[in-house]
Design a protein around this motif. Structure first.
Motif, PDB file in Angstrom:
ATOM      1  N   UNK A 116       0.807  -1.254   0.000  1.00  0.00           N
ATOM      2  CA  UNK A 116       0.042   0.110  -0.135  1.00  0.00           C
ATOM      3  C   UNK A 116       0.973   1.237   0.005  1.00  0.00           C
ATOM      4  N   UNK A 117       0.514   2.235  -1.176  1.00  0.00           N
ATOM      5  CA  UNK A 117       1.630   3.071  -1.213  1.00  0.00           C
ATOM      6  C   UNK A 117       1.587   4.192   0.066  1.00  0.00           C
ATOM      7  N   UNK A 118       0.566   4.172   0.825  1.00  0.00           N
ATOM      8  CA  UNK A 118       0.514   4.863   1.914  1.00  0.00           C
ATOM      9  C   UNK A 118       0.782   4.354   3.194  1.00  0.00           C
ATOM     10  N   UNK A 119       1.416   3.153   2.974  1.00  0.00           N
ATOM     11  CA  UNK A 119       1.891   2.233   4.455  1.00  0.00           C
ATOM     12  C   UNK A 119       0.730   1.874   5.139  1.00  0.00           C
ATOM     13  N   UNK A 120      -0.519   1.810   4.639  1.00  0.00           N
ATOM     14  CA  UNK A 120      -1.618   1.329   5.345  1.00  0.00           C
ATOM     15  C   UNK A 120      -1.738  -0.365   5.130  1.00  0.00           C
ATOM     16  N   UNK A 121      -2.429  -0.965   6.149  1.00  0.00           N
ATOM     17  CA  UNK A 121      -2.601  -2.264   5.985  1.00  0.00           C
ATOM     18  C   UNK A 121      -3.650  -2.772   4.974  1.00  0.00           C
ATOM     19  N   UNK A 122      -3.545  -3.944   4.650  1.00  0.00           N
ATOM     20  CA  UNK A 122      -4.601  -4.659   3.953  1.00  0.00           C
ATOM     21  C   UNK A 122      -5.399  -5.589   4.967  1.00  0.00           C
ATOM     22  N   UNK A 123      -6.658  -5.327   5.064  1.00  0.00           N
ATOM     23  CA  UNK A 123      -7.509  -6.029   5.879  1.00  0.00           C
ATOM     24  C   UNK A 123      -7.829  -7.546   5.452  1.00  0.00           C
ATOM     25  N   UNK A 124      -7.772  -8.657   6.180  1.00  0.00           N
ATOM     26  CA  UNK A 124      -7.985  -9.964   5.877  1.00  0.00           C
ATOM     27  C   UNK A 124      -8.366 -10.485   6.989  1.00  0.00           C
ATOM     28  N   UNK A 125      -9.640 -11.479   6.529  1.00  0.00           N
ATOM     29  CA  UNK A 125     -10.085 -12.181   7.978  1.00  0.00           C
ATOM     30  C   UNK A 125      -9.935 -13.800   7.555  1.00  0.00           C
ATOM     31  N   UNK A 126      -8.831 -14.267   8.337  1.00  0.00           N
ATOM     32  CA  UNK A 126      -8.584 -15.500   8.218  1.00  0.00           C
ATOM     33  C   UNK A 126      -9.634 -16.730   8.250  1.00  0.00           C
ATOM     34  N   UNK A 127      -9.593 -17.302   7.148  1.00  0.00           N
ATOM     35  CA  UNK A 127     -10.642 -18.448   6.907  1.00  0.00           C
ATOM     36  C   UNK A 127      -9.982 -19.628   6.582  1.00  0.00           C
ATOM     37  N   UNK A 128      -8.606 -19.880   6.528  1.00  0.00           N
ATOM     38  CA  UNK A 128      -8.025 -21.048   6.032  1.00  0.00           C
ATOM     39  C   UNK A 128      -7.333 -20.808   4.657  1.00  0.00           C
ATOM     40  N   UNK A 129      -7.866 -20.037   3.844  1.00  0.00           N
ATOM     41  CA  UNK A 129      -7.182 -19.708   2.493  1.00  0.00           C
ATOM     42  C   UNK A 129      -5.790 -19.113   2.660  1.00  0.00           C
ATOM     43  N   UNK A 130      -5.154 -18.915   1.524  1.00  0.00           N
ATOM     44  CA  UNK A 130      -3.908 -17.854   1.443  1.00  0.00           C
ATOM     45  C   UNK A 130      -4.369 -16.921   1.060  1.00  0.00           C
ATOM     46  N   UNK A 131      -3.643 -15.713   1.177  1.00  0.00           N
ATOM     47  CA  UNK A 131      -4.056 -14.487   0.532  1.00  0.00           C
ATOM     48  C   UNK A 131      -2.952 -13.656  -0.222  1.00  0.00           C
ATOM     49  N   UNK A 132      -3.060 -13.214  -1.606  1.00  0.00           N
ATOM     50  CA  UNK A 132      -2.336 -12.449  -2.196  1.00  0.00           C
ATOM     51  C   UNK A 132      -2.208 -11.048  -2.144  1.00  0.00           C
ATOM     52  N   UNK A 133      -1.227 -10.480  -2.154  1.00  0.00           N
ATOM     53  CA  UNK A 133      -1.131  -8.906  -1.825  1.00  0.00           C
ATOM     54  C   UNK A 133      -0.531  -8.515  -2.948  1.00  0.00           C
ATOM     55  N   UNK A 134      -1.137  -7.424  -3.722  1.00  0.00           N
ATOM     56  CA  UNK A 134      -0.644  -6.746  -4.788  1.00  0.00           C
ATOM     57  C   UNK A 134       0.338  -5.321  -4.479  1.00  0.00           C
ATOM     58  N   UNK A 135       1.312  -5.256  -5.360  1.00  0.00           N
ATOM     59  CA  UNK A 135       2.208  -4.045  -4.995  1.00  0.00           C
ATOM     60  C   UNK A 135       1.573  -2.598  -5.336  1.00  0.00           C
ATOM     61  N   UNK A 136       1.586  -1.804  -4.493  1.00  0.00           N
ATOM     62  CA  UNK A 136       0.870  -0.383  -5.164  1.00  0.00           C
ATOM     63  C   UNK A 136       1.900   0.624  -5.556  1.00  0.00           C
TER      64      UNK A 136
END
Length: 136
Positions: A116-136
Motif C-alpha cells: 500500500x503506497x500510504x503504508x496502510x495495512x490490507x485487512x484480511x479475515x483468516x478463514x483458511x485460505x491463502x491471501x495474495x497481496x498486490x504491489x502499489x
C-alpha cells in the motif's frame, strides 16, 4: 447358550451392515471416501495448523521482504523478514481479522515497493485460505 445365539445374531447383523455399506459405496463413492479434496472445507484445527500463507509478487533488485501482521483482536503486531515472495504465518487463528503489509527492500534498506503506497495495512479475515497481496 443365549450368549452364543446373541453373538451369532450380532455377527449376522454386522455382515448385513457391511454388505449394505458396500452397495451404498458403489452408488455414491464420494460419500464414503475419506479423502478431503482441496476445495472442501476442513476443520478449524487443521486450517490453523497450516497457517496463513501470504503471497506477493517478486520484485527486481530486492534483498529481502518485510511482512507486518497486525492482529485486530488484541492489536499485537509481528514483523518478519524473508527472502521468499511468500510467508506462512503459523500463529494465525481462524476467524480472526488481520491487517497485512509487505515491503520490498534493497541491500541498503531502501524501500522499493510496498503493498500500500500510504503504508496502510490490507485487512484480511483468516478463514483458511491463502491471501495474495498486490504491489502499489
Amino acid at each position: 447358550m443365549k450368549k452364543i445365539a446373541s453373538l451369532a445374531l450380532l455377527s449376522a447383523l454386522s455382515l448385513t451392515s457391511i454388505a449394505g455399506a458396500a452397495s451404498a459405496e458403489q452408488l455414491t463413492p464420494n460419500a464414503i471416501n475419506p479423502t478431503v479434496a482441496a476445495s472442501e472445507p476442513i476443520g478449524h484445527h487443521e486450517l490453523a495448523a497450516a497457517g496463513l500463507v501470504i503471497k506477493f509478487g517478486s520484485v527486481s533488485g530486492v534483498h529481502h521482504y518485510t511482512v507486518s501482521i497486525l492482529n485486530t483482536d488484541d492489536n499485537s503486531k509481528q514483523t518478519f523478514d524473508t527472502t521468499s515472495n511468500s510467508y506462512t504465518f503459523t500463529g494465525a487463528t481462524i476467524d480472526t481479522e488481520y491487517k497485512l503489509w509487505v515491503g520490498a527492500y534493497d541491500k541498503s534498506g531502501k524501500l522499493l515497493k510496498q503493498t500500500d503506497s500510504n503504508s496502510n495495512y490490507v485487512t484480511y479475515k483468516f478463514a483458511g485460505q491463502s491471501v495474495s497481496l498486490a504491489w502499489k
